[in-house]
Design an enzyme around this catalytic site. Sequence first.
Site, PDB file in Angstrom:
ATOM      1  N   ASP A 155      11.192  -9.914   6.553  1.00 38.53           N
ATOM      2  CA  ASP A 155      11.384  -9.064   5.378  1.00 38.53           C
ATOM      3  C   ASP A 155      12.441  -7.996   5.671  1.00 38.53           C
ATOM      4  OD1 ASP A 155       9.087  -7.299   3.117  1.00 38.53           O
ATOM      5  OD2 ASP A 155      10.930  -8.414   2.759  1.00 38.53           O
TER       6      ASP A 155
ATOM      7  N   GLY B 216       0.823  -1.196   0.000  1.00 40.74           N
ATOM      8  CA  GLY B 216       0.000   0.000   0.000  1.00 40.74           C
ATOM      9  C   GLY B 216       0.858   1.248   0.000  1.00 40.74           C
TER      10      GLY B 216
END
Length: 883
Positions: free
Chosen positions: A699, A586
């Site tokens: 991540d 996003g």
Amino acid sequence: MGMSLTFVGALVLVILIQAKGQPGFISIDCGAEPGVNYTEPSLHINYVSDANFINTGVRGTITSEETSTHTQRQLWRLRSFPEGKRNCYKISVTRGSKYLIRTSFLYGNYDGRNISPQFDILLGANLWATVTIKNASITQFNEIIHVPSLDFVQICLVNTGNGTPFITVIELRTLKNDIYVTESGSLEYYLRCDLGSNTAHRYSDDAYDRFWRTCDLEDWTQLSASISDDSFSENDYKPGATIMNTAVTPTNSSAPLVLRWEPEDPTEQFYVYMHFAEIQLLTTNQTRQFNISQNAESGWLQNYSPQYQSVLTIYTSSPISGKEIKYSVVRTETSSLPPIINAIEIYTVKEFQQSDTFQTDVNAITSIKSVYAVTRDWEGDPCAPLAYLWNGLSCSYHGIESPRITTLNLSSSGLQGKIDPSISNLTMLEILDLSNNSLNGEIPDFLSQLQHLKILNMEKNNLSGLIPPALNKSSLLLRVDQNPYLCEADQCNMKKNKKSNSIVAPIVASVGGVLILLVVVAAILWTAKRRKAKALMLRKDQSAISPQHTDQNDSSLQFQKKIYSYSDIIKITNNFTRIVGKGGFGTVYLGYIQDTPVAVKMLSPSSVRGYQQFQAEVKLLMTVHHKNLTSLVGYCNEGTNKGLVYEYMENGNLQEHLSGKQSKTSFLSWEKRLRIAVDAASGLEYLQNGCKPPIFHRDVKSTNILLNEHLHAKLSDFGLSKFILTEGGTDVSTVIAGTLGYLDPEYYLTGRLTEKSDVYSFGVVLLEIITGQPVIAKNEEKGHISEWVRSVIGKGDINAIVDSRLDGEFDSNSVWKAVEIATACVSPISNRRPSISVVVSELKESLSLATEVVGTKDRSNGTSNSAKRVAMNLNTESLPQAR
Ligand SMILES: *[C@@H]1O[C@H](CO)[C@@H](O)[C@H](O)[C@H]1NC(C)=O
Ligand SMILES: *[C@@H]1O[C@H](CO)[C@@H](O)[C@H](O)[C@H]1NC(C)=O
Ligand SMILES: *[C@@H]1O[C@H](CO)[C@@H](O)[C@H](O)[C@H]1NC(C)=O
Ligand SMILES: *[C@@H]1O[C@H](CO)[C@@H](O)[C@H](O)[C@H]1NC(C)=O
Ligand SMILES: *[C@@H]1O[C@H](CO)[C@@H](O)[C@H](O)[C@H]1NC(C)=O
Ligand SMILES: *[C@@H]1O[C@H](CO)[C@@H](O)[C@H](O)[C@H]1NC(C)=O
Ligand SMILES: *[C@@H]1O[C@H](CO)[C@@H](O)[C@H](O)[C@H]1NC(C)=O
Ligand SMILES: *[C@@H]1O[C@H](CO)[C@@H](O)[C@H](O)[C@H]1NC(C)=O
Ligand SMILES: *[C@@H]1O[C@H](CO)[C@@H](O)[C@H](O)[C@H]1NC(C)=O
Ligand SMILES: *[C@@H]1O[C@H](CO)[C@@H](O)[C@H](O)[C@H]1NC(C)=O
């Protein structure tokens, strides 16, 4: 053309819906004959038999006196469970969708014993309610608004020793996802009143088939109208014209309308939904206007005038609790008419703490159950609740993570046939006991691939053929006695069935070949540094005494962590005016809360995996504080509007600095780079060692290392990939999360994430910091940064590795040390990577070398000289092997 196509599509859809009767309804008549499918005439609801949803239980019928008073057919039959502790219905649903789930019970003396049983019902892994039959002639129900996390729901009836459980009806109704939104938990029915009405209602008066009852007080006056469905302007709560056509108003027209109740438990949390609509045509000089107060809070709703024929739903956006809960609807000074209210719904929050067992494990064990026709009491969720753990299993439980099956003990269970391949999917299995059965066939190879398996007992069966050599390993206790046809390698070439092996063997050999090749390559790559790595470990052990956890919260954000509504978020971000970043999940916006800047990350609706998982994860992440982790200060979870509010980091991310996107003035010196590396590694260390359960970042990459105004680094986005699909991750079923180039190759091969996966990714970041090179070079020769560094390391020229923009301004010992740490971290074999604590302490050493030199440099005005001097002072044993 396009328009006409759309139109045809819409038409088809309408026809389909009409044929199905009630879209989004699942209506099950428990105990009906298998195959039964009928429309209950008074309700226009289509019921089907429960035969396709359960295999256990006994069908029953209420007495004929009861059938004469209860005219609806779905109430006549029931299913009871005299056998087994837990019996479960399994009903397919859409995971992540919101459902109203209702179970109904009408005892009706079906067993002629005239008793009042009491039993528990479970929803998946959690206790839903205790059902106490109070009156044999009354239909009781339990109702909950819930978002299933799996693609099925299991409704289980549990015998608690107080009578035989039974069930009459199960109904599921699909709701819109953005109504009945809670901060957390599911909503259990408490009360639902169609005010001013003298009759109860449900479908088809109510599109969602909610049960509306009558609830009126003496000092209320009933109002009613007959406005048609078509004339009513509905909202998403769809209370329906029949329900809205009646209302109450205070009999004393100047008195307030008071709705109050006293919860048994003052900590119980409530959500309240009030539905208003004007149903009288007012003349021009008539007004109806009121305020609503909630407990002592007088301004809950102010100066509100219900609109004619138009529904407005007022609800609590946060839960309310207390000894007494009271709403007063008070006529304002200017109103010529008393207040009204048409309908009210009250729910309590039900937190389902226990996660359902990991879906792959559930599928595997369900398949094993059916293959071997296991006759044990295996019903419902295998691992949870713990009290109902399946006999023969044990599971691991880690906080909110899904339980995993770790033991499968089916010894002496009369198993026949081959060893079922589904067992290979129980990847966390530590103990497998299949002894004393009649299993035949060969011992499958997949058993050797169960990495956690410690005990494998296959004694006393009729297994045959070769014992796979891969099962002969020190980590596994293997027992195969009393299988007369089994043989070990070399002893049984004669007995082996060559035909069946001739195809399998070459495939296994070639797969094995690739793996061996990989391992050999990795081993060669590693041997060069192996001796050194040992030294690295040793020194870690010595320095490990110093405490690593600086758990203070230096966050400058003073405001409370909290949950923001979507309208808050709009205010905070000034209607999303400034974009400061974009990612696969996003967009990130700059916002302000009381003049403090914040970063608001709005997740794209498609990227969020599960509604409940989001809530649970985010709550966990909000509890994590460390000076090297960006603080999550709040979140927004309104339907598809999901956002995370973080402290704002002025200097962007590390990658922008390394790639030169940031202005030249903020160019990072070697020392600054090392400080950033130490910061980021410390953040990672805290996630792994300071959090319980440990959090895997999943991540780690240079764009997830953010810099504040002092260029202090903080890790961001930790723990998110669990519920967010990362860039390129379009396939929901894939378990691999992370970013290409940073992804642990072992994780890629095995699908198993460990703390060393984050160490690998951190090693890649460290290489970026040292070299200033992109992780994956555009030019093919260089390839991945770790390959390239390995290829130039041999030349022993530090200038060939280190970022040329540093222009020789660094201490080469310090850089060599960093290179050594980084290459150890990116070892293809996870066992050979150092732990994150070792990385932190080694980086600190590297940093101390760098800072020492700066001191020397000031005096001597020459980097290379001073670097040499420092090197001379060092113990040769600690000199980096990489040279
Ligand atoms: C029951 O009958 C209706 C109408 O004939 C049909 O649409 C529906 O699919 C049937 N349901 C089941 C479960 O067989
Ligand atoms: C059960 O409910 C019925 C119907 O409401 C009522 O007539 C009867 O008295 C109740 N029985 C008991 C034991 O409360
Ligand atoms: C009506 O309500 C008002 C305000 O609550 C009160 O002052 C008044 O006494 C009430 N009248 C009657 C008849 O109860
Ligand atoms: C409304 O106003 C009209 C004239 O202005 C008056 O005759 C009538 O009585 C008023 N009605 C009410 C309910 O006050
Ligand atoms: C209703 O709310 C308004 C606005 O806050 C306030 O001015 C008024 O006094 C309130 N009226 C009553 C009766 O509480
Ligand atoms: C499996 O269960 C049997 C009996 O239920 C027990 O004797 C045996 O020790 C168990 N096996 C393991 C490995 O625990
Ligand atoms: C083996 O299984 C049989 C029945 O399947 C049982 O009678 C016997 O006791 C078991 N033996 C052992 C040692 O558990
Ligand atoms: C293991 O699980 C995967 C994914 O759920 C499934 O596709 C596969 O068929 C299963 N394997 C076996 C042997 O059941
Ligand atoms: C055991 O397996 C062998 C072949 O592997 C078969 O000939 C024999 O009948 C089996 N024995 C029993 C008791 O099933
Ligand atoms: C298992 O491996 C060990 C050493 O690798 C070897 O000595 C032993 O013979 C093997 N045993 C079997 C049964 O193959």
